[in-house]
Design a protein around this motif. Structure first.
Motif, PDB file in Angstrom:
ATOM      1  N   ILE A  92     -73.595 -13.740 -62.287  1.00 32.24           N
ATOM      2  CA  ILE A  92     -72.265 -14.057 -61.838  1.00 32.24           C
ATOM      3  C   ILE A  92     -71.647 -14.836 -62.903  1.00 32.24           C
ATOM      4  N   GLU A  93     -70.328 -14.574 -63.371  1.00 27.95           N
ATOM      5  CA  GLU A  93     -69.662 -15.461 -64.490  1.00 27.95           C
ATOM      6  C   GLU A  93     -69.026 -16.614 -63.782  1.00 27.95           C
ATOM      7  N   VAL A  94     -68.982 -17.706 -64.323  1.00 30.28           N
ATOM      8  CA  VAL A  94     -68.409 -18.871 -63.804  1.00 30.28           C
ATOM      9  C   VAL A  94     -67.593 -19.660 -64.868  1.00 30.28           C
ATOM     10  N   PRO A  95     -66.157 -18.980 -64.877  1.00 36.86           N
ATOM     11  CA  PRO A  95     -65.343 -19.530 -66.007  1.00 36.86           C
ATOM     12  C   PRO A  95     -65.064 -20.882 -65.989  1.00 36.86           C
ATOM     13  N   GLY A  96     -64.976 -21.618 -67.099  1.00 40.17           N
ATOM     14  CA  GLY A  96     -64.476 -22.937 -67.361  1.00 40.17           C
ATOM     15  C   GLY A  96     -65.654 -23.850 -67.162  1.00 40.17           C
ATOM     16  N   VAL A  97     -66.599 -23.388 -66.608  1.00 41.81           N
ATOM     17  CA  VAL A  97     -68.162 -24.438 -66.514  1.00 41.81           C
ATOM     18  C   VAL A  97     -69.058 -24.017 -67.738  1.00 41.81           C
ATOM     19  N   SER A  98     -69.319 -25.190 -68.587  1.00 37.10           N
ATOM     20  CA  SER A  98     -70.148 -24.692 -69.505  1.00 37.10           C
ATOM     21  C   SER A  98     -71.596 -24.543 -69.223  1.00 37.10           C
ATOM     22  N   THR A 101     -73.542 -27.865 -68.968  1.00 36.20           N
ATOM     23  CA  THR A 101     -73.081 -28.589 -67.929  1.00 36.20           C
ATOM     24  C   THR A 101     -73.744 -28.159 -66.324  1.00 36.20           C
ATOM     25  N   PHE A 102     -73.947 -26.872 -66.444  1.00 38.90           N
ATOM     26  CA  PHE A 102     -74.296 -26.064 -65.145  1.00 38.90           C
ATOM     27  C   PHE A 102     -75.775 -26.449 -65.240  1.00 38.90           C
ATOM     28  N   ALA A 105     -76.533 -30.142 -64.353  1.00 42.61           N
ATOM     29  CA  ALA A 105     -76.448 -30.272 -63.054  1.00 42.61           C
ATOM     30  C   ALA A 105     -77.560 -29.872 -62.209  1.00 42.61           C
TER      31      ALA A 105
ATOM     32  N   GLN B 423     -69.979 -16.348 -56.381  1.00 42.16           N
ATOM     33  CA  GLN B 423     -69.989 -17.596 -57.287  1.00 42.16           C
ATOM     34  C   GLN B 423     -70.668 -18.868 -56.657  1.00 42.16           C
ATOM     35  N   LEU B 427     -74.225 -20.533 -57.769  1.00 42.80           N
ATOM     36  CA  LEU B 427     -74.428 -21.956 -58.029  1.00 42.80           C
ATOM     37  C   LEU B 427     -75.436 -22.638 -57.121  1.00 42.80           C
ATOM     38  N   GLU B 436     -71.697 -30.386 -54.820  1.00 40.25           N
ATOM     39  CA  GLU B 436     -71.617 -30.326 -56.398  1.00 40.25           C
ATOM     40  C   GLU B 436     -71.293 -29.154 -56.982  1.00 40.25           C
ATOM     41  N   LEU B 440     -68.292 -28.941 -59.559  1.00 39.57           N
ATOM     42  CA  LEU B 440     -68.461 -28.256 -60.949  1.00 39.57           C
ATOM     43  C   LEU B 440     -67.358 -27.076 -61.305  1.00 39.57           C
ATOM     44  N   LEU B 441     -67.015 -26.504 -60.195  1.00 41.75           N
ATOM     45  CA  LEU B 441     -65.959 -25.310 -60.373  1.00 41.75           C
ATOM     46  C   LEU B 441     -64.460 -26.255 -60.501  1.00 41.75           C
ATOM     47  N   GLY B 444     -64.284 -27.839 -64.139  1.00 39.29           N
ATOM     48  CA  GLY B 444     -64.392 -26.843 -64.855  1.00 39.29           C
ATOM     49  C   GLY B 444     -62.862 -26.263 -65.043  1.00 39.29           C
ATOM     50  N   PHE B 445     -62.270 -25.865 -64.006  1.00 38.39           N
ATOM     51  CA  PHE B 445     -60.799 -25.348 -64.011  1.00 38.39           C
ATOM     52  C   PHE B 445     -59.841 -26.069 -64.488  1.00 38.39           C
TER      53      PHE B 445
END
Lengths: 253, 474
Positions: A92-98, A101-102, A105, B423, B427, B436, B440-441, B444-445
């Motif tokens: 899955i793509e998670v835009p905005g989260v590098s 970082t992911f 975490a 999503q 995660l 968490e 994170l989301l 990020g946004f």
């Protein structure tokens, strides 16, 4: 390590798993093969705890600290923290989260659960760069948003990178070979092989024998109609490659 | 996915005896407000002129917001705790009930407990209770006090700048504010001074059926710098309350103002009963060359938000910026954005807007970038991103661009994304808890906006958004 007994599961009104049995011991690599719609991906999602799938009967025990625990009562994140990992067929793509970082975490969350010291930013970067080398992923991918704009092969390698970082006890690889060219397949397989040890186990879910040339399984199971029809050693996979699934499926019916 | 629970921890009511001017609005009420504040004649005249103009205006309804008509004669326009009628000498002499209120809001005012590094003006309903760290500011020549006080102590500055950025004729709510404004902060940073502390105003609406009409005026003289922070909360009440503020910023040559807001007014309950109508006019004028004004806002409260912090870029090479995170949940409606008016040569502006809508809420970005014929070499970059949570929330983007100079470069980017079950599962399947995952989301946004906030404010803003989102997912 994992004991699946008479597992029935459905999505919506459709029953997909119809009495599946499977036992995996530490150090083993199992491959599950089967035609489309046989329930392979459902099995992987049920084991990881996807909320869309409902288990209607049966049990899944997962050994945690030498004790069997009911995996089905655990939330997806708890399963992960106890060492279950699913490499997604479609990451899955998670835009905005590098990516880094992911990864950090997730890594620290697993560390906390297992009572291991968390890693600081710098140490983690060194650690993760070593792991990235395992799957030949350029460190620049660490700064990019998770899977965003990655090619199919990069996504799959990124899944194995996550596996390397989290070092799960049970890794389920859901069609990790699909969409990979032969070079990428080799890289991914080599990465997985380096992560094998006597304490962890791997469950490969695949259509094709091809992957099994590179990651050699101890056991091969054929899944059709939501049940395991036949189990054997790696020669079973070769037989399937030559004759297809039909002879088995027909024999099973 | 379920909706958000509105657990509003600032929803308590302080019980204090108040001095109130009767309900309703007419010239007599305005004279009473002015008299209460011992205002000079020119200010009363200003109020009356604004009131007479207001009478000729119709309430506007172009924003994407639905609400029942406001009965302006059913509101109180002035309410103040009795204990501050005679202004206490220091904040330590305040009614303990008021000190306790602010302490509960996380804003300790008393000498020993107050926050270091930030000077705070605490505004309660229609009056300012006082300002902390006055001594340090005075030493630097910075004037930071309530606007009522400034009218008395620095009338020349107030008179020179009041209404120069937002004239009373600007719009319906600005006219109303000019007529009845109660309190707000006044700030003047002298030439060449970098303000030694961050300045902050905390607005609290307490009284029932009372409108809050704060007026803030901030002037940064040549070569000065100031970081200004604004926070707001209100009790949980079933009736809607009107908040119609006007904020004016003036930046002279080489001056810089950074203005940040964390808005957490009461949002109303899950069915949309109660909550604050936040109808605000905020505008900054880069009068001088090389001056800079930036607006950073985190809008997480109010049942309806209707505001467009804007910049008039008059001075050559002046720079305007707008960074916004707006979160709406349940039945909230937000119509917010900015206007960047480029007048001077080589003026630049940046707009970054992040909207998050959950529940049945509607979140709209509305922005105007206007390049005047005089603004050769002007540049603008706008980015507007929306994130939807669940399938009943709405997001809109209304960018207006008017370019009257061929040498200008204007860029606009927009995107809409949705937090999907996939999503979240992805995660969580890596060991991240729901909290968490959301953190994170959201980070990020919103990170491009959060990083513009001063550190402590940023921590607070992140927590606020996370808390509001946590209940919406899972």
């Amino acid at each position: 390590m994992l004991k699946v007994k008479n597992l029935h599961a459905r999505i919506g009104d459709k029953e997909v798993l119809k009495g599946l049995n499977l036992e995996i011991k530490p150090g083993e690599v199992h491959a599950i093969m089967g035609p489309n719609g046989s329930g392979k991906s459902t099995l992987s999602k049920v084991l990881a705890g996807h909320p869309d799938y409902e288990v209607t009967s049966g049990s899944v025990d997962f050994e945690v600290d030498f004790q069997d625990r009911d995996l089905l009562t655990m939330a997806p994140d708890e399963r992960a923290r106890q060492g279950v990992f699913l490499a997604f067929q479609y990451p899955i793509e998670v835009p905005g989260v590098s990516n880094i970082t992911f990864l950090r975490a997730a890594f620290n969350s697993v560390c906390r659960a297992q009572g291991v010291k968390e890693m600081g930013e710098e140490d983690f970067r060194k650690f993760v760069e070593q792991k990235a080398a395992l799957v030949d992923l350029n460190p620049s991918f660490l700064e990019r948003a998770v899977n965003e704009g990655f090619s199919g092969g990069e996504k799959k390698r990124n899944e194995i990178l996550q596996m390397a970082v989290l070092s799960p006890r049970l890794a389920i690889l859901d069609e990790t070979d699909s969409g990979l060219d032969i070079d990428s397949l080799k890289v991914v397989a080599q990465g997985v092989n380096k992560l094998r040890n006597k304490n962890n186990a791997i469950l490969l879910i695949t259509h094709y024998q091809r992957l099994l040339d590179y990651i050699v399984p101890d056991h091969v199971h054929v899944l059709a109609g939501g049940r395991i029809l036949q189990s054997g050693d790696k020669t079973l996979a070769q037989k399937l490659e030559q004759h297809g699934y039909d002879w088995l499926v027909k024999a099973g019916v | 996915m379920t909706d958000l629970k509105t657990e509003y921890k600032h929803g308590f009511v302080t019980s204090v005896e108040t001095e109130t001017i009767r309900k309703g609005l007419d010239e007599e009420v305005i004279r009473l407000i002015s008299a209460k504040k011992n205002e000079p004649e020119w200010l009363l005249e200003y109020r009356l002129k604004a009131y007479r103009h207001w009478l000729t205006l119709e309430e506007p309804h172009w924003a994407k917001a639905d609400y029942a008509p406001i009965d302006y004669n059913a509101l109180y326009y002035y309410s103040a705790p009795k204990s501050v009628e005679e202004k206490p000498k220091s904040l330590d002499d305040l009614d303990p009930e008021l000190l306790a209120t602010f302490e509960r809001l996380g804003i300790p005012l008393s000498e020993q407990k107050r926050i270091s590094g930030v000077a705070i003006d605490a505004v309660f309903d229609s009056v300012s209770l006082g300002t902390t760290h006055k001594d340090v500011l005075e030493k630097a020549g910075v004037i930071f006090c309530s606007i009522s006080e400034a009218v008395k102590t620095h009338p020349e500055l107030v008179r020179k700048y009041l209404g120069t950025v937002v004239p009373h004729t600007d719009n319906f709510f600005a006219a109303l504010n000019a007529a009845v404004f109660s309190d707000g902060s006044f700030c003047y940073i002298p030439r060449g001074v970098t303000c030694p502390l961050d300045l902050s105003t905390y607005f609290r609406i307490n009284a029932k059926e009372t409108g809050q009409f704060e007026r803030t005026l901030l002037i940064a003289d040549q070569g000065s710098f100031v970081n200004y922070l604004e926070g707001c909360t209100a009790p949980q009440r079933d009736e809607n309350q009107l908040h119609a503020a006007v904020v004016e910023l003036v930046a002279l040559d080489d001056a810089e103002i950074r203005y940040s807001t964390v808005q957490n007014w009461y949002t109303g309950d899950r069915e949309g009963r109660g909550g604050i109508y936040n109808f605000v006019t905020k505008r900054g004028k880069c009068v001088g060359r090389n001056s800079k004004i930036s607006w950073t806002q985190v809008e997480a409260g109010s049942s309806i938000t209707w505001k467009y912090p804007s910049c008039i870029l008059q001075g050559e090479n002046s720079v305007g910026a707008f960074y916004s995170v707006a979160l709406t949940h349940d039945r909230m409606q937000a119509d917010t954005g900015t206007k960047m008016i480029h007048i001077g040569k080589n003026t630049r502006s940046t707009i970054v807007s992040k909207g998050i809508s959950t529940g049945k809420s509607v979140n709209s970005y509305r922005g105007l970038v206007k390049i005047m014929p005089t603004a050769s070499g002007a540049r603008n970059f706008s980015q507007c991103d929306s994130m939807l949570v669940g399938d009943r929330a709405g997001a809109n983007t209304f960018p207006y661009i008017e370019v009257k100079n061929d040498s200008a470069v204007v860029e606009h980017e927009a995107s809409t994304s949705r937090i999907s079950e996939d999503q979240l599962f992805y995660l969580q399947s890596r060991g991240l808890s729901q909290e968490e995952t959301i953190s994170l989301l959201v980070n990020g946004f919103c990170k491009d906006v959060f990083k513009q906030l001063p550190l402590e404010f940023s921590v607070e803003a992140v927590k606020l958004i996370e808390m509001k989102l946590e209940n919406s997912i899972g």
